[in-house]
Design a protein around this motif. Structure first.
Motif, PDB file in Angstrom:
ATOM      1  N   MET A  59     -12.070   0.592  18.419  1.00 10.79           N
ATOM      2  CA  MET A  59     -12.090   1.016  17.167  1.00 10.79           C
ATOM      3  C   MET A  59     -12.921   0.238  16.378  1.00 10.79           C
ATOM      4  SD  MET A  59      -9.278   1.033  14.011  1.00 10.79           S
ATOM      5  CE  MET A  59      -7.911   1.805  15.029  1.00 10.79           C
ATOM      6  N   ASN A  60     -13.612   0.709  15.474  1.00 13.13           N
ATOM      7  CA  ASN A  60     -14.888  -0.071  14.535  1.00 13.13           C
ATOM      8  C   ASN A  60     -13.925  -0.972  13.671  1.00 13.13           C
ATOM      9  OD1 ASN A  60     -16.350   2.310  15.086  1.00 13.13           O
ATOM     10  ND2 ASN A  60     -16.399   3.114  13.069  1.00 13.13           N
ATOM     11  N   ASP A  61     -14.797  -2.139  13.600  1.00  9.43           N
ATOM     12  CA  ASP A  61     -14.110  -3.032  12.843  1.00  9.43           C
ATOM     13  C   ASP A  61     -14.206  -2.612  11.376  1.00  9.43           C
ATOM     14  OD1 ASP A  61     -14.127  -4.997  14.690  1.00  9.43           O
ATOM     15  OD2 ASP A  61     -16.010  -6.166  14.007  1.00  9.43           O
ATOM     16  N   LEU A  62     -12.740  -2.570  10.821  1.00 12.13           N
ATOM     17  CA  LEU A  62     -12.456  -2.053   9.643  1.00 12.13           C
ATOM     18  C   LEU A  62     -13.057  -3.098   8.464  1.00 12.13           C
ATOM     19  CD1 LEU A  62      -8.994  -0.712  10.470  1.00 12.13           C
ATOM     20  CD2 LEU A  62     -10.981   0.520  10.478  1.00 12.13           C
ATOM     21  N   ASP A  63     -13.487  -2.414   7.330  1.00 13.14           N
ATOM     22  CA  ASP A  63     -13.810  -3.333   6.053  1.00 13.14           C
ATOM     23  C   ASP A  63     -12.562  -3.466   5.252  1.00 13.14           C
ATOM     24  OD1 ASP A  63     -16.583  -3.209   7.079  1.00 13.14           O
ATOM     25  OD2 ASP A  63     -16.908  -1.428   5.693  1.00 13.14           O
ATOM     26  N   LEU A  64     -11.763  -2.554   5.232  1.00 19.19           N
ATOM     27  CA  LEU A  64     -10.638  -2.302   4.382  1.00 19.19           C
ATOM     28  C   LEU A  64      -9.614  -1.375   4.842  1.00 19.19           C
ATOM     29  CD1 LEU A  64      -9.533  -2.389   1.478  1.00 19.19           C
ATOM     30  CD2 LEU A  64     -11.098  -0.587   0.712  1.00 19.19           C
ATOM     31  N   VAL A  65      -8.276  -2.013   4.604  1.00 24.67           N
ATOM     32  CA  VAL A  65      -7.221  -1.136   4.978  1.00 24.67           C
ATOM     33  C   VAL A  65      -6.358  -0.898   3.763  1.00 24.67           C
ATOM     34  CG1 VAL A  65      -4.905  -0.711   6.386  1.00 24.67           C
ATOM     35  CG2 VAL A  65      -7.029  -1.782   7.433  1.00 24.67           C
ATOM     36  N   VAL A  66      -6.067   0.593   3.597  1.00 24.07           N
ATOM     37  CA  VAL A  66      -5.171   0.701   2.454  1.00 24.07           C
ATOM     38  C   VAL A  66      -3.755   1.090   3.032  1.00 24.07           C
ATOM     39  CG1 VAL A  66      -4.349   2.275   0.764  1.00 24.07           C
ATOM     40  CG2 VAL A  66      -6.955   1.805   1.070  1.00 24.07           C
ATOM     41  N   ARG A  67      -2.898   0.131   2.935  1.00 30.07           N
ATOM     42  CA  ARG A  67      -1.657   0.056   3.727  1.00 30.07           C
ATOM     43  C   ARG A  67      -0.603   0.789   3.115  1.00 30.07           C
ATOM     44  NH1 ARG A  67      -1.936  -2.527   8.559  1.00 30.07           N
ATOM     45  NH2 ARG A  67      -3.646  -3.697   8.005  1.00 30.07           N
ATOM     46  N   HIS A  68       0.259   1.498   4.199  1.00 26.98           N
ATOM     47  CA  HIS A  68       1.725   1.903   3.723  1.00 26.98           C
ATOM     48  C   HIS A  68       1.393   3.071   2.425  1.00 26.98           C
ATOM     49  CE1 HIS A  68       3.403  -1.382   5.843  1.00 26.98           C
ATOM     50  NE2 HIS A  68       2.734  -2.209   4.965  1.00 26.98           N
ATOM     51  N   ALA A  69       0.409   3.730   2.924  1.00 27.81           N
ATOM     52  CA  ALA A  69      -0.034   4.935   1.860  1.00 27.81           C
ATOM     53  C   ALA A  69       0.929   6.204   2.102  1.00 27.81           C
ATOM     54  CB  ALA A  69      -1.379   5.377   1.977  1.00 27.81           C
ATOM     55  N   ARG A  70       1.299   6.580   0.895  1.00 26.97           N
ATOM     56  CA  ARG A  70       1.957   8.101   0.977  1.00 26.97           C
ATOM     57  C   ARG A  70       0.774   9.065   0.814  1.00 26.97           C
ATOM     58  NH1 ARG A  70       4.863  11.246  -3.267  1.00 26.97           N
ATOM     59  NH2 ARG A  70       6.089  12.778  -1.951  1.00 26.97           N
ATOM     60  N   ILE A  71      -0.221   9.576   1.883  1.00 28.78           N
ATOM     61  CA  ILE A  71      -1.233  10.387   1.953  1.00 28.78           C
ATOM     62  C   ILE A  71      -0.891  11.932   1.475  1.00 28.78           C
ATOM     63  CG2 ILE A  71      -3.186  11.171   3.165  1.00 28.78           C
ATOM     64  CD1 ILE A  71      -2.974   8.636   4.781  1.00 28.78           C
ATOM     65  N   ALA A  72      -1.466  12.354   0.431  1.00 26.51           N
ATOM     66  CA  ALA A  72      -1.457  13.601   0.010  1.00 26.51           C
ATOM     67  C   ALA A  72      -2.688  14.153   0.496  1.00 26.51           C
ATOM     68  CB  ALA A  72      -0.958  13.777  -1.258  1.00 26.51           C
ATOM     69  N   THR A  73      -2.820  15.446   1.084  1.00 26.09           N
ATOM     70  CA  THR A  73      -4.084  16.195   1.190  1.00 26.09           C
ATOM     71  C   THR A  73      -3.711  17.753   0.696  1.00 26.09           C
ATOM     72  OG1 THR A  73      -3.366  17.148   3.532  1.00 26.09           O
ATOM     73  CG2 THR A  73      -4.690  14.950   3.429  1.00 26.09           C
ATOM     74  N   ALA A  74      -4.428  18.731   0.835  1.00 27.19           N
ATOM     75  CA  ALA A  74      -4.027  19.994   0.498  1.00 27.19           C
ATOM     76  C   ALA A  74      -3.252  20.543   1.445  1.00 27.19           C
ATOM     77  CB  ALA A  74      -5.457  20.624   0.362  1.00 27.19           C
ATOM     78  N   ALA A  75      -3.122  19.979   2.742  1.00 28.74           N
ATOM     79  CA  ALA A  75      -2.059  20.596   3.572  1.00 28.74           C
ATOM     80  C   ALA A  75      -0.908  20.008   3.871  1.00 28.74           C
ATOM     81  CB  ALA A  75      -2.838  20.645   4.912  1.00 28.74           C
ATOM     82  N   ASP A  76      -0.782  18.594   3.688  1.00 28.27           N
ATOM     83  CA  ASP A  76       0.469  17.667   4.254  1.00 28.27           C
ATOM     84  C   ASP A  76       0.499  16.778   3.239  1.00 28.27           C
ATOM     85  OD1 ASP A  76       1.098  18.873   6.753  1.00 28.27           O
ATOM     86  OD2 ASP A  76      -0.936  18.314   7.119  1.00 28.27           O
ATOM     87  N   VAL A  77       1.568  15.965   3.480  1.00 31.27           N
ATOM     88  CA  VAL A  77       2.031  14.686   2.749  1.00 31.27           C
ATOM     89  C   VAL A  77       2.747  13.870   3.822  1.00 31.27           C
ATOM     90  CG1 VAL A  77       3.155  13.341   1.024  1.00 31.27           C
ATOM     91  CG2 VAL A  77       2.329  15.724   0.548  1.00 31.27           C
ATOM     92  N   PHE A  78       1.985  12.618   4.259  1.00 34.78           N
ATOM     93  CA  PHE A  78       2.398  11.831   5.276  1.00 34.78           C
ATOM     94  C   PHE A  78       2.269  10.429   5.082  1.00 34.78           C
ATOM     95  CE2 PHE A  78      -1.619  11.119   6.801  1.00 34.78           C
ATOM     96  CZ  PHE A  78      -2.499  12.021   6.329  1.00 34.78           C
ATOM     97  N   ASP A  79       2.857   9.652   5.726  1.00 34.26           N
ATOM     98  CA  ASP A  79       2.826   8.234   5.573  1.00 34.26           C
ATOM     99  C   ASP A  79       1.753   7.494   6.682  1.00 34.26           C
ATOM    100  OD1 ASP A  79       4.302   8.088   3.395  1.00 34.26           O
ATOM    101  OD2 ASP A  79       6.340   8.062   4.852  1.00 34.26           O
ATOM    102  N   ALA A  80       0.906   6.662   6.053  1.00 34.28           N
ATOM    103  CA  ALA A  80      -0.124   6.085   7.104  1.00 34.28           C
ATOM    104  C   ALA A  80      -0.951   5.111   6.517  1.00 34.28           C
ATOM    105  CB  ALA A  80      -0.970   7.141   7.765  1.00 34.28           C
ATOM    106  N   ASP A  81      -1.360   4.177   7.398  1.00 34.81           N
ATOM    107  CA  ASP A  81      -2.658   3.275   7.008  1.00 34.81           C
ATOM    108  C   ASP A  81      -3.885   4.124   6.997  1.00 34.81           C
ATOM    109  OD1 ASP A  81      -0.527   1.402   6.875  1.00 34.81           O
ATOM    110  OD2 ASP A  81      -1.393   0.305   8.562  1.00 34.81           O
ATOM    111  N   ILE A  82      -4.685   3.565   6.126  1.00 31.21           N
ATOM    112  CA  ILE A  82      -6.116   4.479   5.965  1.00 31.21           C
ATOM    113  C   ILE A  82      -7.019   3.112   6.270  1.00 31.21           C
ATOM    114  CG2 ILE A  82      -7.887   5.416   4.521  1.00 31.21           C
ATOM    115  CD1 ILE A  82      -5.299   6.272   2.490  1.00 31.21           C
ATOM    116  N   GLY A  83      -7.704   3.500   7.296  1.00 27.38           N
ATOM    117  CA  GLY A  83      -8.935   2.256   7.669  1.00 27.38           C
ATOM    118  C   GLY A  83     -10.215   2.947   7.372  1.00 27.38           C
TER     119      GLY A  83
END
Ligand code: DUC
Ligand code: ZN
Ligand code: ZN
Length: 472
Positions: free
Chosen positions: A1-25
């Motif tokens: 994986m690329n080196d990450l600059d930033l992680v948004v951790r433990h997000a409850r991510i909402a898109t137009a299709a779904d809501v799910f829990d994940a980290d965002i790199g």
């Protein structure tokens, strides 16, 4: 994986299709990883327990648009995109407006100069075509569409902007040939003028009579005509700032006949009524003079229903910022003028997302997915910016909003526009962005704005990628 600059951790991510829990790199300003547990990065943001949505795409706002003196818009690309960022919007699409007699290219060049070095978030331009000369139709418009200006607004009212039906057909034909998106401001200019003269003759010139001069009939008739003109040319159209039942009925009729008619509405039609233009002849109502005017409570419910059931494709602000107590604003030349002369428009670029999140999502009217679709995904698709904008996905720009859910009473002092009022002052909101990231950089941290003038990039738009609207 690329080196990450930033992680948004433990997000409850909402898109137009779904809501799910994940980290965002995030690396290089883009989303590069979505996973249950990402490795540590130099910068970390803990979003535990909070919803994260795509940064908003405000696909209808007016910033530093040239006006006839003494009137001037309060927000330019600096203050307008500052307010956008603080309200969770990370892409704005204002209008490069052609003056009659001006070339379209000159209007675009001028508008780039106005934006240069100022924008804090990314931006694209719609065009306003007010003078469709043979050269504009045959050369300028096709060339600009090919270069990433893939949408334009057509006005059926306002003397300095309006096109007649034949001109509209000409411009729509170019949209069809070039695959551009045509936005239509649908109000019948002659009816408005006739009603305005009668009101003036009767001495009825206070701000509230603006709504009397633009009853829903004038919007309904023009909406129907716009639909017919689009049908004649066989091209999709998008009716902007739909205010209530009669226009909604026309759009449902069109959809029922399988016509590709998209629709936009705005917070003013969900939260304001004609009473906000005044119940007596006070000039304070000038603050809410916009076109079409807000209607009544029953019409607000019709607009909410249209958000829920898919009638509306996008929710935009139609931010048109004029100071109230100012000679360049709602009191032109320092005077309280007849409603005909009050600059049309209200501020809303910063409040668009929080209002819909508060009353729509937390008020139980719409799902989180619908919120994202209306405020980010669909506007990005309609104007050829998806999937770079409007979603949380690998490869998308790291434009994100982390929401704080807390109640507070809105005051204009909370806002970051250059306008001296908000029509929504006194409303209890239930949420506000706790963090806005634009291209992976913090522009708003819930307390303070982090300026980055000139870091907002101009976006060349591609072809619209919305699916045909559902038959309804
Ligand atoms: N109506 C418009 O069509 N544009 C700007 C503001 C307004 O009220
Ligand atoms: Zn308009
Ligand atoms: Zn507008």
């Amino acid at each position: 994986m690329n080196d990450l600059d930033l992680v948004v951790r433990h997000a409850r991510i909402a898109t137009a299709a779904d809501v799910f829990d994940a980290d965002i790199g995030i690396a290089g300003g883009r989303i590069v990883a979505l996973a249950q547990s990402l490795p540590k990065a130099p910068r970390e943001i803990d979003a535990a327990g909070r919803t994260v949505t795509p940064g908003g795409v405000d696909a209808h706002c007016h910033l530093d648009q040239p006006m006839a003196p003494p009137v001037r818009m309060a927000d330019d690309f600096d203050t307008g995109t500052r307010a956008a960022a603080c309200g969770g919007t990370t892409t704005v699409i204002p209008f490069a407006a052609q003056e009659k007699g001006q070339s379209l290219q000159a209007a675009v060049d001028d508008y780039h100069r106005r934006a240069e070095g100022k924008a804090h978030v990314d931006y694209a331009f719609h065009l306003i075509v007010s003078d469709p000369t043979p050269k504009v139709l045959a050369e300028e418009l096709p060339a600009l569409i090919a270069r990433g200006y893939t949408s334009f607004k057509i006005y059926m009212t306002y003397d300095d902007l309006k096109l007649d039906d034949g001109q509209i057909l000409d411009v729509l034909s170019v949209a069809r040939e070039q695959g551009a998106m045509a936005m239509i401001h649908a109000e019948n200019a002659d009816c408005i003028e006739w009603l305005t003269r009668r009101l003036e003759a009767a001495g009825r010139t206070a701000p509230r009579f603006h709504a009397h001069a633009r009853p829903m009939l004038v919007e309904r008739e023009a909406t129907h005509r716009a639909i017919a003109l689009g049908q004649l040319v066989d091209v999709p159209i998008l009716i902007v700032h739909v205010s209530g039942r009669e226009a909604v009925e026309q759009i449902r009729w069109a959809r029922g006949h399988g016509l590709p008619v998209y629709a936009e509405t705005c917070p003013q039609y969900l939260f304001l009524t004609a009473a906000d233009l005044g119940v007596d002849d006070s000039y304070l109502g000038a603050r809410c003079v916009c076109s079409p005017p807000p209607r009544d409570k029953a019409n607000q419910e019709v607009i909410w229903d249209g958000l829920v059931d898919g009638l509306f494709t996008v929710l935009s602000s139609d931010h048109a910022p004029f100071r109230y107590d100012a000679p360049e604003g709602k009191k032109p030349g320092g005077r309280e003028v007849a409603f005909r002369h009050i600059p049309n428009g209200i501020p809303g670029i910063e409040t668009r997302m929080p209002l819909l999140y508060s009353e729509g999502v937390l008020g139980g009217r719409i799902t989180l997915e619908k919120f994202v679709e209306l405020t980010a995904t669909n506007p990005a698709k309609a104007y050829g910016l998806h999937p770079r904008k409007g979603t949380i996905a690998i490869g998308a720009d790291a434009d994100l909003v982390v929401w704080d859910e807390r109640e507070f009473v809105l005051r204009n002092e909370h806002l970051h526009h250059a306008v001296d009022y908000t029509p929504y002052a006194g409303m209890t909101l239930r949420a506000w962005p706790g963090l806005t990231l634009s291209g992976g950089e913090v522009v708003w941290d819930g307390q303070s704005f982090h300026p980055r003038p000139g870091q907002g990039r101009f976006l060349n738009c591609g072809a619209p990628s919305l699916r045909p609207p559902r038959r309804s």
